[in-house]
Scaffold this motif. Structure first.
Motif, PDB file in Angstrom:
ATOM      1  N   GLN A  69      22.889 -56.722 -20.502  1.00 44.89           N
ATOM      2  CA  GLN A  69      23.696 -58.485 -20.692  1.00 44.89           C
ATOM      3  C   GLN A  69      22.407 -58.860 -21.638  1.00 44.89           C
ATOM      4  O   GLN A  69      21.851 -58.205 -22.360  1.00 44.89           O
ATOM      5  N   GLN A  70      23.001 -59.817 -22.001  1.00 48.37           N
ATOM      6  CA  GLN A  70      22.338 -61.179 -23.091  1.00 48.37           C
ATOM      7  C   GLN A  70      21.316 -61.909 -22.848  1.00 48.37           C
ATOM      8  O   GLN A  70      21.004 -62.674 -21.623  1.00 48.37           O
ATOM      9  N   VAL A  71      20.494 -61.312 -23.197  1.00 46.80           N
ATOM     10  CA  VAL A  71      18.527 -61.931 -23.287  1.00 46.80           C
ATOM     11  C   VAL A  71      17.793 -62.801 -23.821  1.00 46.80           C
ATOM     12  O   VAL A  71      18.203 -62.043 -25.301  1.00 46.80           O
ATOM     13  N   PRO A  72      17.573 -63.854 -24.129  1.00 45.17           N
ATOM     14  CA  PRO A  72      16.625 -64.825 -24.768  1.00 45.17           C
ATOM     15  C   PRO A  72      15.093 -63.118 -25.427  1.00 45.17           C
ATOM     16  O   PRO A  72      14.462 -63.072 -24.513  1.00 45.17           O
ATOM     17  N   THR A  73      15.560 -63.225 -26.606  1.00 44.94           N
ATOM     18  CA  THR A  73      13.805 -62.332 -27.631  1.00 44.94           C
ATOM     19  C   THR A  73      13.683 -63.506 -28.748  1.00 44.94           C
ATOM     20  O   THR A  73      14.044 -63.565 -28.763  1.00 44.94           O
ATOM     21  N   TYR A  74      11.859 -63.639 -28.835  1.00 44.54           N
ATOM     22  CA  TYR A  74      11.481 -63.903 -30.043  1.00 44.54           C
ATOM     23  C   TYR A  74      11.157 -62.765 -30.862  1.00 44.54           C
ATOM     24  O   TYR A  74      11.158 -61.603 -30.701  1.00 44.54           O
ATOM     25  N   VAL A  75      11.826 -63.045 -32.305  1.00 46.88           N
ATOM     26  CA  VAL A  75      11.769 -62.522 -33.611  1.00 46.88           C
ATOM     27  C   VAL A  75      10.757 -64.019 -33.834  1.00 46.88           C
ATOM     28  O   VAL A  75      10.828 -64.827 -34.384  1.00 46.88           O
ATOM     29  N   PHE A  76      10.095 -62.874 -35.651  1.00 41.91           N
ATOM     30  CA  PHE A  76       9.123 -63.042 -36.226  1.00 41.91           C
ATOM     31  C   PHE A  76       9.641 -63.643 -36.898  1.00 41.91           C
ATOM     32  O   PHE A  76      10.185 -63.321 -37.991  1.00 41.91           O
ATOM     33  N   ASP A  77       9.340 -65.218 -38.177  1.00 42.21           N
ATOM     34  CA  ASP A  77      10.241 -65.654 -38.892  1.00 42.21           C
ATOM     35  C   ASP A  77       8.814 -66.380 -39.706  1.00 42.21           C
ATOM     36  O   ASP A  77       8.960 -67.717 -39.138  1.00 42.21           O
ATOM     37  N   ASP A  78       7.814 -65.656 -39.938  1.00 45.99           N
ATOM     38  CA  ASP A  78       6.683 -66.723 -41.197  1.00 45.99           C
ATOM     39  C   ASP A  78       7.336 -67.450 -42.656  1.00 45.99           C
ATOM     40  O   ASP A  78       7.997 -66.584 -43.172  1.00 45.99           O
ATOM     41  N   MET A  79       7.635 -68.682 -42.248  1.00 48.40           N
ATOM     42  CA  MET A  79       8.285 -69.380 -43.510  1.00 48.40           C
ATOM     43  C   MET A  79       6.593 -69.828 -44.799  1.00 48.40           C
ATOM     44  O   MET A  79       7.140 -69.987 -45.559  1.00 48.40           O
ATOM     45  N   LEU A  80       5.571 -68.874 -44.336  1.00 49.21           N
ATOM     46  CA  LEU A  80       4.209 -69.660 -44.640  1.00 49.21           C
ATOM     47  C   LEU A  80       3.387 -67.954 -44.457  1.00 49.21           C
ATOM     48  O   LEU A  80       2.614 -68.196 -44.273  1.00 49.21           O
ATOM     49  N   PRO A  81       4.149 -66.865 -45.596  1.00 47.93           N
ATOM     50  CA  PRO A  81       3.618 -65.744 -45.484  1.00 47.93           C
ATOM     51  C   PRO A  81       1.900 -65.737 -46.151  1.00 47.93           C
ATOM     52  O   PRO A  81       1.965 -65.582 -46.936  1.00 47.93           O
ATOM     53  N   TYR A  82       1.113 -66.650 -44.814  1.00 47.54           N
ATOM     54  CA  TYR A  82      -0.225 -66.858 -45.802  1.00 47.54           C
ATOM     55  C   TYR A  82      -1.094 -65.485 -45.491  1.00 47.54           C
ATOM     56  O   TYR A  82      -2.204 -65.779 -45.377  1.00 47.54           O
ATOM     57  N   GLY A  83      -0.699 -64.813 -44.219  1.00 50.26           N
ATOM     58  CA  GLY A  83      -1.772 -63.644 -43.440  1.00 50.26           C
ATOM     59  C   GLY A  83      -1.625 -64.302 -42.264  1.00 50.26           C
ATOM     60  O   GLY A  83      -1.088 -64.931 -41.753  1.00 50.26           O
ATOM     61  N   HIS A  84      -3.335 -63.697 -41.923  1.00 54.36           N
ATOM     62  CA  HIS A  84      -3.453 -64.015 -40.558  1.00 54.36           C
ATOM     63  C   HIS A  84      -3.933 -65.162 -40.494  1.00 54.36           C
ATOM     64  O   HIS A  84      -4.012 -66.226 -40.243  1.00 54.36           O
ATOM     65  N   GLY A  85      -5.092 -64.043 -40.393  1.00 58.99           N
ATOM     66  CA  GLY A  85      -6.510 -65.535 -39.977  1.00 58.99           C
ATOM     67  C   GLY A  85      -6.785 -67.044 -41.224  1.00 58.99           C
ATOM     68  O   GLY A  85      -7.194 -67.135 -40.799  1.00 58.99           O
ATOM     69  N   GLU A  86      -6.463 -65.805 -42.115  1.00 56.90           N
ATOM     70  CA  GLU A  86      -6.786 -66.825 -44.324  1.00 56.90           C
ATOM     71  C   GLU A  86      -5.595 -67.819 -44.107  1.00 56.90           C
ATOM     72  O   GLU A  86      -5.414 -68.556 -44.377  1.00 56.90           O
ATOM     73  N   LYS A  87      -4.238 -67.842 -42.728  1.00 52.33           N
ATOM     74  CA  LYS A  87      -3.086 -68.608 -42.974  1.00 52.33           C
ATOM     75  C   LYS A  87      -4.066 -69.481 -42.064  1.00 52.33           C
ATOM     76  O   LYS A  87      -3.779 -71.055 -42.172  1.00 52.33           O
ATOM     77  N   SER A  88      -5.075 -69.472 -40.590  1.00 56.87           N
ATOM     78  CA  SER A  88      -5.335 -70.412 -40.226  1.00 56.87           C
ATOM     79  C   SER A  88      -6.158 -71.149 -40.264  1.00 56.87           C
ATOM     80  O   SER A  88      -6.177 -72.903 -40.467  1.00 56.87           O
ATOM     81  N   VAL A  89      -7.177 -70.569 -41.057  1.00 55.30           N
ATOM     82  CA  VAL A  89      -8.547 -71.439 -42.246  1.00 55.30           C
ATOM     83  C   VAL A  89      -7.258 -72.419 -42.989  1.00 55.30           C
ATOM     84  O   VAL A  89      -7.827 -73.323 -43.122  1.00 55.30           O
ATOM     85  N   TYR A  90      -6.165 -71.822 -44.010  1.00 54.91           N
ATOM     86  CA  TYR A  90      -6.270 -72.483 -45.176  1.00 54.91           C
ATOM     87  C   TYR A  90      -4.730 -73.941 -44.014  1.00 54.91           C
ATOM     88  O   TYR A  90      -4.981 -74.754 -44.617  1.00 54.91           O
ATOM     89  N   MET A  91      -4.843 -73.457 -43.144  1.00 58.96           N
ATOM     90  CA  MET A  91      -4.104 -74.567 -42.047  1.00 58.96           C
ATOM     91  C   MET A  91      -5.250 -75.715 -41.861  1.00 58.96           C
ATOM     92  O   MET A  91      -4.592 -77.189 -41.790  1.00 58.96           O
ATOM     93  N   ILE A  92      -6.031 -75.109 -41.250  1.00 61.05           N
ATOM     94  CA  ILE A  92      -6.655 -76.434 -40.276  1.00 61.05           C
ATOM     95  C   ILE A  92      -7.625 -77.026 -41.616  1.00 61.05           C
ATOM     96  O   ILE A  92      -7.768 -78.560 -41.542  1.00 61.05           O
ATOM     97  N   SER A  93      -7.726 -76.948 -42.927  1.00 57.33           N
ATOM     98  CA  SER A  93      -9.048 -76.901 -43.820  1.00 57.33           C
ATOM     99  C   SER A  93      -7.569 -78.119 -44.161  1.00 57.33           C
ATOM    100  O   SER A  93      -8.222 -79.312 -45.473  1.00 57.33           O
ATOM    101  N   GLY A  94      -6.305 -78.112 -44.175  1.00 60.05           N
ATOM    102  CA  GLY A  94      -6.090 -79.219 -44.272  1.00 60.05           C
ATOM    103  C   GLY A  94      -5.767 -80.620 -43.841  1.00 60.05           C
ATOM    104  O   GLY A  94      -5.369 -81.475 -44.651  1.00 60.05           O
ATOM    105  N   TYR A  95      -6.872 -80.198 -43.198  1.00 58.09           N
ATOM    106  CA  TYR A  95      -7.073 -81.818 -42.017  1.00 58.09           C
ATOM    107  C   TYR A  95      -8.909 -82.027 -41.984  1.00 58.09           C
ATOM    108  O   TYR A  95      -9.023 -83.250 -42.422  1.00 58.09           O
ATOM    109  N   MET A  96      -9.166 -80.813 -41.475  1.00 61.89           N
ATOM    110  CA  MET A  96     -10.588 -81.375 -41.310  1.00 61.89           C
ATOM    111  C   MET A  96     -11.748 -80.071 -42.769  1.00 61.89           C
ATOM    112  O   MET A  96     -10.919 -79.148 -42.370  1.00 61.89           O
TER     113      MET A  96
END
Length: 202
Positions: A112-139
Motif C-alpha cells: 500500500q502507498q503510505v505517507p512517510t517523512y523525508v529529511f530535506d534541509d534547505m539550510l544545512p547549518y548543522g543541528h545544535g548550531e543551526k538552532s543557535v543561529y536561528m534563535i540569534s536572528g531574533y533575540m
C-alpha cells in the motif's frame, strides 16, 4: 490544553527577552514548528511530534534541576527564562525540514502507498548550531544558553567526545539539557509507544 496551547502559555509567561515576540511570530506564522515531526522515523515521527518533544524536554529539564543533589551539591541554578529558552527552542533547527512522500509498505500482506517523512534541509547549518543561529536572528542568547543548545545532542552527536566533554565541563547547563533530551527521547517516547501498543486491538 493541547501541546500548542501549552507551549504558547509557557513561552509567553517565561520568555520576555527583547525579540522573543518576533521569534514566536515566526514559529506561529512562518514555520511548521507546531505541526512538524521531531524526526523521520525515530522519536516523535508524527505530526506535532516536534512541539510535543520540546515540551517533554522542558518538563525533564525542570525536574532535573529540582533534584536536591543538583541544587545543593552541583549548585546549578538557572532562571525560568533560561530553562524555557534552551528546552523549548533546542530543536528549532527542525522547522521546515521534514517533507511528506508516499512510499510502498506491506500491510497485512498487501503493498500500500503510505505517507512517510523525508529529511530535506534547505539550510544545512548543522543541528545544535543551526538552532543557535536561528534563535540569534531574533533575540540574544547568553553564552551558557548558546552552548547548551549547541551541545544538547551530547555524546550521541558526531562531535569529538573531548569537545563535548569540555563543553559540559565549562557549561553545566549543556549537560543538564542533554540529559533532559535523552530522557524525553528514550524514556517518555518509549512509554508512549508501549501505551499505544497496549491500546491497539489485536
Amino acid at each position: 490544553m493541547n501541546n500548542k496551547e501549552r507551549f504558547l502559555s509557557i513561552y509567553k509567561d517565561k520568555i520576555t527577552r527583547s525579540g522573543s515576540e518576533k521569534l514566536l511570530h515566526f514559529l506561529e506564522e512562518k514555520s511548521d514548528f507546531f505541526t512538524a515531526p521531531a524526526s523521520t522515523k525515530f522519536h516523535g515521527s508524527y505530526q506535532g511530534g516536534l512541539v510535543e518533544h520540546s515540551l517533554q524536554v522542558y518538563d525533564c529539564l525542570v525536574d532535573y534541576l529540582e533534584r536536591r543533589r543538583v541544587k545543593d551539591v552541583y549548585e546549578l541554578s538557572y532562571s525560568d527564562e533560561t530553562i524555557a529558552i534552551v528546552s523549548l527552542l533546542h530543536d528549532l533547527c527542525k522547522c521546515d525540514v521534514y517533507k511528506t512522500q508516499m512510499r510502498n509498505k506491506k500491510i497485512d500482506g498487501q503493498w500500500q502507498q503510505v505517507p512517510t517523512y523525508v529529511f530535506d534541509d534547505m539550510l544545512p547549518y548543522g543541528h545544535g548550531e543551526k538552532s543557535v543561529y536561528m534563535i540569534s536572528g531574533y533575540m540574544r542568547l547568553t553564552r551558557e544558553e548558546a552552548f547548551a543548545i549547541r551541545y544538547h545532542m551530547g555524546f550521541s552527536s558526531s562531535e569529538p567526545a573531548s569537545q563535548v566533554g569540555k563543553a559540559f565541563e565549562l557549561f553545566p547547563l549543556a549537560f543538564a539539557l542533554s540529559t533532559a533530551d535523552m530522557e524525553a527521547t528514550y524514556f517518555l517516547e518509549q512509554i508512549k509507544k508501549n501505551s499505544s501498543m497496549k491500546n491497539t486491538p489485536e
